[in-house]
Scaffold this active site. Structure first.
Site, PDB file in Angstrom:
ATOM      1  N   ILE A 333     101.545  70.192 107.420  1.00 39.82           N
ATOM      2  CA  ILE A 333     101.419  71.644 107.265  1.00 39.82           C
ATOM      3  C   ILE A 333     100.441  71.916 106.129  1.00 39.82           C
ATOM      4  O   ILE A 333     100.696  71.556 104.974  1.00 39.82           O
ATOM      5  CB  ILE A 333     102.780  72.291 106.956  1.00 39.82           C
ATOM      6  CG1 ILE A 333     103.850  71.776 107.924  1.00 39.82           C
ATOM      7  CG2 ILE A 333     102.667  73.799 107.020  1.00 39.82           C
ATOM      8  CD1 ILE A 333     103.552  71.987 109.381  1.00 39.82           C
ATOM      9  N   GLU A 334      99.341  72.544 106.442  1.00 44.13           N
ATOM     10  CA  GLU A 334      98.308  72.786 105.436  1.00 44.13           C
ATOM     11  C   GLU A 334      97.505  74.022 105.801  1.00 44.13           C
ATOM     12  O   GLU A 334      97.709  74.635 106.845  1.00 44.13           O
ATOM     13  CB  GLU A 334      97.402  71.563 105.300  1.00 44.13           C
ATOM     14  CG  GLU A 334      96.850  71.043 106.616  1.00 44.13           C
ATOM     15  CD  GLU A 334      96.053  69.764 106.422  1.00 44.13           C
ATOM     16  OE1 GLU A 334      95.048  69.805 105.704  1.00 44.13           O
ATOM     17  OE2 GLU A 334      96.437  68.728 106.998  1.00 44.13           O
ATOM     18  N   GLY A 335      96.577  74.363 104.924  1.00 44.45           N
ATOM     19  CA  GLY A 335      95.767  75.552 105.152  1.00 44.45           C
ATOM     20  C   GLY A 335      96.630  76.804 105.172  1.00 44.45           C
ATOM     21  O   GLY A 335      97.625  76.919 104.454  1.00 44.45           O
TER      22      GLY A 335
END
Length: 514
Positions: A333-335
């Protein structure tokens, strides 16, 4: 996979991956030996496909999903008839035909197509299934690709399909050339092994029915203390068994499953329900290893953001777990996704349900980090999972891309792990120190990072020693193909850009046994 806290660098989605699903996809595939050509194509001599030109005036022996295929007698590319696929909002109008082939043999596949986002490919090759498509255009275009069958392959299924909501398509002069036998008809299927362009206008919804049935039985327990990330969207598709053998490893974290609408897809290209790359997973398991499948990453849409209900999200996660008999699932999970509270809570609820359906399923979260630890958003994701009843196996930190000049990346990775330990202790005060260290995973980006800082072999040795001292739950790195290439002076999607031997980081990390 992991990206910088500040941005999502393009190198983690190599040209063979980022543009694989973009409007420039044809250019990428052409450079890799798969062509999308304009022009005419006639039925080739020695065609293994029956009724490849549809000149019988009937569909047989082609089989199309949910009655979406038909034969029309106007507008054909050659002759009098063509195949028409009636694409809808929830069906790509996939039509297929299964043919007998020989093991270890080269084949060529081509078709003339007309329409937006029309795909041609084959499944069951036993090696790397071929696929190509056209991103648009109003006239007839020729799609062409080739493949070599595996040592045990005796049949393949050739397919064509369109894309959700992009209008119908025509296909004609479909040919498969090479030694083989008599075509047979596959059962109708609604699944779609699709290298997709995520076209504009793709619907964001999908059927939300929850699969029925009791809890599945996972494969025998196999510890994975080391599981480097491998970008399965790189071109050519990496071979995990070959990389594992050369690097003394037992497993990998496969990236990435994303969402095409609320529908699971390998990096917006292949439907996991078809078991894409399962032959590689089976080979690793036969050698005593296993895999983690990672959802999300820096590119594409994570399913929790695409699916609007817990049940529909669960259904997609569940389908992937069942397709591969998974024991491990990872969520990168990123951005912008890391701050999407609604999606993160929806994911937590779906994962709690997923673990109920699959007892023993291990869930990990891969999150951006600074040397001081997870961001507030990252902590919130772990807390959301805890509060929803998810049994989190570990939290894996992306120890990379700090964008702080002069940072010692070896020391920073260790400091980040120590900071994470403290954060986990606050979230799980009842756990022992040993249990908390077992929840810590660390993933550096080997070699040159996006910020041009370097994580080198000495840093890797430092991390391995730290892991051995504290018995961390996971060591990984980004990514296995860069380590295998061991090149300098090239794109960060392919090269570490530091002096190293092929598989050197894999062999260093492989010294860690948990």
């Amino acid at each position: 996979m992991p990206s910088a806290l500040q941005h999502a660098p393009t190198h983690r989605r190599p040209t063979g991956r980022t543009t694989l699903l973009s409007l420039a996809a044809a250019t990428t595939l052409a450079a890799s030996g798969i062509a999308v050509l304009a022009g005419n194509a006639g039925a080739a001599d020695g065609n293994l496909l029956a009724n490849g030109g549809l000149e019988s005036g009937a569909l047989t022996p082609w089989s199309c999903s949910a009655g979406t295929g038909s034969v029309v007698n106007s507008g054909a590319h050659s002759g009098s008839y063509a195949l028409k696929g009636a694409v809808g909002a929830s069906d790509t109008a996939q039509c297929g035909q299964t043919v007998s082939v020989r093991p270890n043999t080269a084949y060529s596949l081509s078709a003339s197509v007309q329409g937006q986002y029309v795909y041609l490919g084959a499944t069951g090759s036993g090696v790397t299934d071929p696929a190509t498509w056209t991103p648009g255009g109003t006239g007839w275009q020729q799609l062409s690709t080739s493949f070599t069958t595996g040592p045990a392959t005796t049949s393949v299924t050739v397919y064509l399909h369109g894309w959700y909501g992009q209008g119908g398509y025509l296909a004609d002069d479909i040919t498969l050339t090479g030694p083989g036998g008599t075509p047979t008809t596959p059962p109708p299927t609604s699944t779609t092994p699709t290298p997709t362009g995520t076209p504009t206008g793709t619907p964001t919804g999908s059927p939300t029915a929850t699969p029925t049935g009791g809890p599945s039985t996972p494969p025998p327990s196999t510890a994975l203390p080391v599981a480097p990330y491998i970008d399965m969207g790189a071109w050519p598709t990496p071979s995990m068994p070959d990389l594992a053998k050369a690097g003394n490893l037992k497993g990998y974290t496969m990236g990435f499953v994303t969402g095409v609408g609320c529908k699971a897809s390998w990096f917006n290209a292949y439907d996991p329900r078809t078991g894409w790359a399962k032959d590689q997973i089976d080979a690793l398991r036969a050698a005593g290893g296993d895999v983690k499948v990672s959802f999300g990453g820096a590119s594409g849409t994570e399913l929790a953001a695409a699916c609007t209900s817990v049940d529909s999200l669960f259904a997609e996660y569940d389908a992937v777990v069942k397709a591969y008999g998974l024991r491990y699932v990872d969520f990168d999970i990123e951005g912008a996704a890391i701050a999407d509270t609604a999606a993160n809570d929806r994911r937590s609820a779906a994962l709690a349900k997923l673990q109920q359906a699959h007892p023993g399923l291990k869930v990990s979260f891969t999150l951006p980090v600074l040397p001081e630890g997870l961001t507030a958003e990252g902590v919130a994701i772990v807390k959301s999972a805890r509060d929803a009843g998810v049994n989190t196996d570990l939290v894996n930190i992306m120890a990379m891309d700090y964008y702080r000049g002069g940072t010692d990346y070896g020391n920073a990775a260790v400091q980040a792990a120590q900071s994470l330990f403290g954060q986990l202790k606050a979230l799980h005060p009842a756990k022992t120190d040993a249990q908390l260290w077992a929840m810590v995973g660390v993933t550096p980006m080997i070699g040159e990072n996006d910020d041009h800082q370097v994580y080198d072999q000495a840093d890797a040795r430092q991390l391995v020693a730290f892991a051995q001292q504290n018995h961390l739950g996971l060591l990984a790195f980004w990514d296995a193909t860069r380590d295998a290439n061991a090149c300098t002076g090239g794109s960060l999607s392919k090269c570490t850009n530091i002096p190293q031997q092929p598989y050197e980081f894999a062999k260093l990390f492989a010294q860690y046994a948990g």
